[in-house]
Design an enzyme around this catalytic site. Sequence first.
Site, PDB file in Angstrom:
ATOM      1  N   TYR A   1      -5.293  -1.377   4.153  1.00  0.00           N
ATOM      2  CA  TYR A   1      -6.522  -1.754   3.835  1.00  0.00           C
ATOM      3  C   TYR A   1      -6.870  -2.464   2.403  1.00  0.00           C
ATOM      4  O   TYR A   1      -6.405  -2.103   1.410  1.00  0.00           O
ATOM      5  CB  TYR A   1      -7.749  -0.189   3.254  1.00  0.00           C
ATOM      6  CG  TYR A   1      -7.562   0.500   4.977  1.00  0.00           C
ATOM      7  CD1 TYR A   1      -8.395  -0.199   5.508  1.00  0.00           C
ATOM      8  CD2 TYR A   1      -7.298   1.644   5.432  1.00  0.00           C
ATOM      9  CE1 TYR A   1      -8.303   0.646   6.936  1.00  0.00           C
ATOM     10  CE2 TYR A   1      -7.532   2.391   6.546  1.00  0.00           C
ATOM     11  CZ  TYR A   1      -7.713   1.754   7.249  1.00  0.00           C
ATOM     12  OH  TYR A   1      -7.619   2.348   8.565  1.00  0.00           O
TER      13      TYR A   1
ATOM     14  N   ASP B   1       0.813  -1.421   2.014  1.00  0.00           N
ATOM     15  CA  ASP B   1      -0.474  -0.586   2.493  1.00  0.00           C
ATOM     16  C   ASP B   1      -1.293  -1.782   3.056  1.00  0.00           C
ATOM     17  O   ASP B   1      -1.404  -2.863   3.157  1.00  0.00           O
ATOM     18  CB  ASP B   1      -1.468  -0.991   1.089  1.00  0.00           C
ATOM     19  CG  ASP B   1      -2.271  -0.555   0.484  1.00  0.00           C
ATOM     20  OD1 ASP B   1      -3.179   0.541   1.668  1.00  0.00           O
ATOM     21  OD2 ASP B   1      -3.768  -0.787   0.549  1.00  0.00           O
TER      22      ASP B   1
END
Length: 229
Positions: free
Chosen positions: A12, A10
């Site tokens: 953010y 991922d």
Amino acid sequence: MEKIRGIVFDLYGTLYDVHSVAGLCDTYHPGRGLEISTLWRQKQLEYTWLRSLMGQYVDFEQATRDALLFTSRYLTLPLDDAARMALCDAYLKIKPYPEVPEALDRLQAMHMPLAILSNGSAHSIRSVVTASGLAHRFQHLISADSAQIFKPHHSVYKLAEDQLQQDRSAILFVSSNAWDASGARHFGYPVCWINRAGNPFDELGQSPDHVVAGLDQLVHWFEERIGAG
């Protein structure tokens, strides 16, 4: 876990600190920067989930702009168009967590294919990794835009499986967002949860396969596995 043949991250809050924008927020409303950044991020996430449920997809930049506008109004902290534009631009240049550059370098040295799977648009992902000088670390930058829906919908997680051309059981998914780690685990990925804050894991019927406090610990775990093998 079976032999891992690729790692999907991922973006953010996992590799990059979304609250690195708080300093700029502070220049517009001194002493309120982290408060602005925290609510902004909360509403940004809520809007991606709500848009997905409503079947009204917009790209991540639009969700980010909408969330900032709400934040400004809710906190009664006015931001003119120029300020909102500057802050949204800063979101395209958020900073990696301190341990991330070296950790990615060490993982790449193991000849481990690395990818990003993000709710960010293709433009936002590319902007963030380029601004930090880390774009060359990743073989794939995969955006939810291709599915026209946001994580944690299963169709977004499938994008990485298709792109890496590996069975999901051989792809390690890494996220610091417990809701995202839960979605990936439900899809069938082995999951590493980066728990920098020491929080409890979300109660969504899933558990991570591995928990670390930072990306450097994940690298150490991989190095031990290779040494043991």
